[in-house]
Motif scaffolding. Structure first.
Motif, PDB file in Angstrom:
ATOM      1  N   LEU A 182       0.529   7.995   7.716  1.00 17.38           N
ATOM      2  CA  LEU A 182       0.419   6.542   7.737  1.00 17.38           C
ATOM      3  C   LEU A 182       1.448   5.915   6.808  1.00 17.38           C
ATOM      4  N   GLU A 183       1.979   4.778   7.246  1.00 17.72           N
ATOM      5  CA  GLU A 183       2.963   4.047   6.437  1.00 17.72           C
ATOM      6  C   GLU A 183       2.621   2.565   6.465  1.00 17.72           C
ATOM      7  N   TRP A 184       2.445   1.971   5.302  1.00 12.55           N
ATOM      8  CA  TRP A 184       2.235   0.536   5.213  1.00 12.55           C
ATOM      9  C   TRP A 184       3.511  -0.198   5.620  1.00 12.55           C
ATOM     10  N   THR A 210      -3.002  -6.793   7.070  1.00  9.72           N
ATOM     11  CA  THR A 210      -1.889  -5.882   6.913  1.00  9.72           C
ATOM     12  C   THR A 210      -1.592  -5.143   8.206  1.00  9.72           C
ATOM     13  N   SER A 247       2.060  -7.015   4.640  1.00 15.77           N
ATOM     14  CA  SER A 247       0.792  -7.696   4.381  1.00 15.77           C
ATOM     15  C   SER A 247       1.037  -9.180   4.250  1.00 15.77           C
ATOM     16  N   TRP A 306       0.832  -1.190   0.000  1.00 20.09           N
ATOM     17  CA  TRP A 306       0.000   0.000   0.000  1.00 20.09           C
ATOM     18  C   TRP A 306       0.876   1.253   0.000  1.00 20.09           C
ATOM     19  N   TRP A 357     -10.165  -1.766  10.907  1.00 18.20           N
ATOM     20  CA  TRP A 357      -8.900  -1.412  11.533  1.00 18.20           C
ATOM     21  C   TRP A 357      -8.959  -1.659  13.036  1.00 18.20           C
ATOM     22  N   VAL A 402      -0.072  -1.399   9.457  1.00 22.08           N
ATOM     23  CA  VAL A 402       0.214  -0.023   9.061  1.00 22.08           C
ATOM     24  C   VAL A 402       0.700   0.705  10.312  1.00 22.08           C
ATOM     25  N   ARG A 403       1.692   1.561  10.181  1.00 17.22           N
ATOM     26  CA  ARG A 403       2.186   2.282  11.358  1.00 17.22           C
ATOM     27  C   ARG A 403       2.140   3.788  11.135  1.00 17.22           C
ATOM     28  N   GLN A 404       2.212   4.491  12.249  1.00 12.17           N
ATOM     29  CA  GLN A 404       2.183   5.947  12.220  1.00 12.17           C
ATOM     30  C   GLN A 404       3.141   6.482  13.269  1.00 12.17           C
ATOM     31  N   TYR A 463       1.170   1.104  15.856  1.00 10.52           N
ATOM     32  CA  TYR A 463       1.003   0.073  14.845  1.00 10.52           C
ATOM     33  C   TYR A 463      -0.461  -0.365  14.809  1.00 10.52           C
TER      34      TYR A 463
END
Lengths: 110, 125
Positions: free
Chosen positions: B45-47, B35, B50, A99, B115, B37-39, B94
């Motif tokens: 947001l960053e993938w 998946t 997966s 993504w 989510w 995703v982190r911040q 995360y």
């Protein structure tokens, strides 16, 4: 630096409409379908739009999406104070097998 | 109600390890890719990674390849992220997310529609 470019900020007054853009290159964006996410302060992201313009159930019809050429747009009509949040566009990249998110747009309701 | 709950975050020293978990309920877990995703603090947001429905295909963002391992246990409706050799730049909230893929006759699309609340990882000495 993301391949998806969003304005860092946007603003509007209650009742107004606002557009948030998500731009990519001409060789990249036309082949992608865009998701939009809303992230209220201190909460997890929430899917707002998928496949460019489809709303999940429960998302008000004040939110709409479109895509044309190298850009996708999230439009919020009839702004409400509770719309104040960060908005992110994202696409699935088949080549990256991952993504890709835009940098996010902070929406302020004045 | 479809939901996911992430756990396992905490404070860890640089070079250390941590294992995040995400428990799913209210839907057929084994039918969906999943998946992480982190911040990072104050960032977007960053993938991260997966994993396919059966766990036999994994994808990672370049910055975590060789250090992180995503896995799943469909019998336990659970998703995991094993994080090794952690760095300060891995500090983030995360999130786990359900990853859907629709394949139609003329087009296909992808989405992340459920989510978890997120778990905080802090890498610091």
């Amino acid at each position: 630096q993301s391949v998806l470019t969003q304005p860092s900020s946007a603003s509007g007054t209650p009742g107004q409409g606002v557009h948030i853009s998500c731009s990519g290159t001409s060789s990249y964006m036309p082949k992608k379908t865009v998701n939009w996410f809303q992230q209220l302060p201190g909460t997890a992201p929430k899917l707002l739009m998928y496949n460019n313009n489809q709303r999940p159930s429960g998302v008000p019809d004040r939110f709409s999406g479109s895509k044309s050429g190298t850009s996708a747009f999230l439009t919020i009509s009839g702004l409400q104070s509770e719309d104040e949040a960060d908005y992110y566009c994202a696409v699935w990249d088949d080549d990256l097998h991952g993504w890709v998110f835009g940098g996010g747009t902070k929406l302020t309701v004045l | 109600e479809e939901q996911m709950v992430a756990s396992g975050g905490g404070l860890v020293q640089p070079g250390g390890s941590l294992r995040l978990s995400c428990s799913a309920s209210g839907f057929t877990f084994s039918a969906f890719w999943m998946t992480w995703v982190r911040q990072a603090p104050g960032k977007g947001l960053e993938w991260v990674a997966s994993v396919k429905t059966d766990g036999h295909e994994e994808n990672y963002v370049g910055s975590v390849k060789g250090r992180f391992l995503i896995s799943r246990d469909n019998a336990a409706n659970s998703l995991y992220l094993q994080m090794n050799n952690l760095r300060a730049e891995d500090t983030a909230v995360y999130y786990c997310a359900r990853f859907g893929h629709y394949i139609g006759y003329y087009y296909q699309y992808y989405y992340m529609d459920v989510w978890g609340k997120g778990t905080t990882v802090t890498v610091s000495s």
